[in-house]
Design an enzyme around this catalytic site. Structure first.
Site, mmCIF file in Angstrom:
data_model
loop_
_atom_site.group_PDB
_atom_site.id
_atom_site.type_symbol
_atom_site.label_atom_id
_atom_site.label_comp_id
_atom_site.label_asym_id
_atom_site.label_seq_id
_atom_site.Cartn_x
_atom_site.Cartn_y
_atom_site.Cartn_z
ATOM 1 N N HIS A 30 -3.104 -4.652 1.373
ATOM 2 C CA HIS A 30 -2.580 -5.186 2.597
ATOM 3 C C HIS A 30 -2.589 -6.645 3.124
ATOM 4 C CE1 HIS A 30 -2.254 -1.234 4.456
ATOM 5 N NE2 HIS A 30 -3.347 -0.700 3.663
ATOM 6 N N ARG B 228 -8.085 2.395 1.220
ATOM 7 C CA ARG B 228 -7.364 3.487 0.531
ATOM 8 C C ARG B 228 -6.194 3.276 -0.477
ATOM 9 N NH1 ARG B 228 -5.409 6.806 4.972
ATOM 10 N NH2 ARG B 228 -4.768 8.292 3.543
ATOM 11 N N ARG C 64 -2.222 7.797 -5.807
ATOM 12 C CA ARG C 64 -2.455 7.854 -4.055
ATOM 13 C C ARG C 64 -4.013 7.665 -3.993
ATOM 14 N NH1 ARG C 64 -1.286 11.920 -0.848
ATOM 15 N NH2 ARG C 64 -1.378 10.367 0.999
ATOM 16 N N GLU D 69 -0.694 -8.139 5.210
ATOM 17 C CA GLU D 69 -0.316 -8.589 6.506
ATOM 18 C C GLU D 69 -1.885 -8.481 7.252
ATOM 19 O OE1 GLU D 69 -0.810 -4.017 6.114
ATOM 20 O OE2 GLU D 69 -0.153 -5.589 5.009
ATOM 21 N N CYS E 234 0.956 -1.367 -0.026
ATOM 22 C CA CYS E 234 -0.037 0.193 -0.224
ATOM 23 C C CYS E 234 0.784 1.210 0.086
ATOM 24 C CB CYS E 234 -0.907 -0.082 1.268
ATOM 25 S SG CYS E 234 -2.310 1.120 0.949
#
Length: 197
Positions: free
Chosen positions: A175, A140, A111, A177, A84
């Site tokens: 993400h 995001r 972004r 993780e 990210c």
């Protein structure tokens, strides 16, 4: 294996657990160290550049002198997983003057292009190098809008790249993780071995 998590801001504990699980699956112990200051990266075998706020991460790693150590780590062929905001910081062009992109991944990014916090989503995505689709969490998320020479696209969503490899760097717009699945960490740090669910 010593794994450094760039810990100036972002998902540190989650990445630490994922890299420990990936290493354990290969019978290799992992020592995870948090990188907040210069002088730690040179001792690391692998690096994790977590999500968070890309402008803050960029400013802090530059201020602490960690940015040049990360560049040297990649130049020596050592693996990096950037997720990210980490993708944004590692990109060639972040299209934001507040982000001093490291130029480690030959992509440009937009972004938050997948939307604001309320537009966050999850998707099962097929990914090169994985035997089964990966449950990806997008918060995001940035959009990879230009893929340069030498970059391998590993996964797409609606035809848009969301995971890439450029040399020793694997970068994702999502993400990994935030799931119990450490296969992305496995793919980044043990690329020569088959990654199975």
């Amino acid at each position: 294996m010593q794994a450094g998590v760039i810990a100036v801001q972002g998902d540190v504990a989650e990445h630490a657990a994922a890299v420990e699980n990936a290493a354990a699956a290969h019978g290799e112990p992992a020592e995870v160290v948090e990188v907040r200051d210069a002088g730690i990266v040179p001792d690391c075998d692998v690096l994790l550049m977590p999500g968070g706020e890309s402008t803050t991460i960029s400013r802090l790693i530059r201020r602490e002198g960690i940015d040049e150590e990360i560049r040297e780590h990649v130049a020596s062929g050592k693996p990096v997983l950037a997720t990210c905001a980490g993708l944004i910081v590692c990109s060639r062009d972040a299209k934001d003057d507040r982000v001093d992109a490291l130029g480690l991944v030959n992509v440009s990014v937009d972004r938050n292009a997948f939307g604001r916090q309320k537009d966050s989503f999850e998707a099962k995505i097929p990914m090169t190098g994985l035997d089964e689709p990966f449950h990806a969490v997008f918060i995001r998320a940035p959009l990879i809008d230009d893929v340069g020479e030498g970059v391998e696209v590993l996964a797409t969503v609606d035809g848009r790249p969301v995971a890439v490899r450029d040399g020793p760097v694997v970068a994702t717009a999502f993400h990994p993780e935030l799931t119990d699945d450490s296969r992305i960490h496995d793919l980044a740090f043990f690329p020569e071995q088959e990654v199975v669910a």
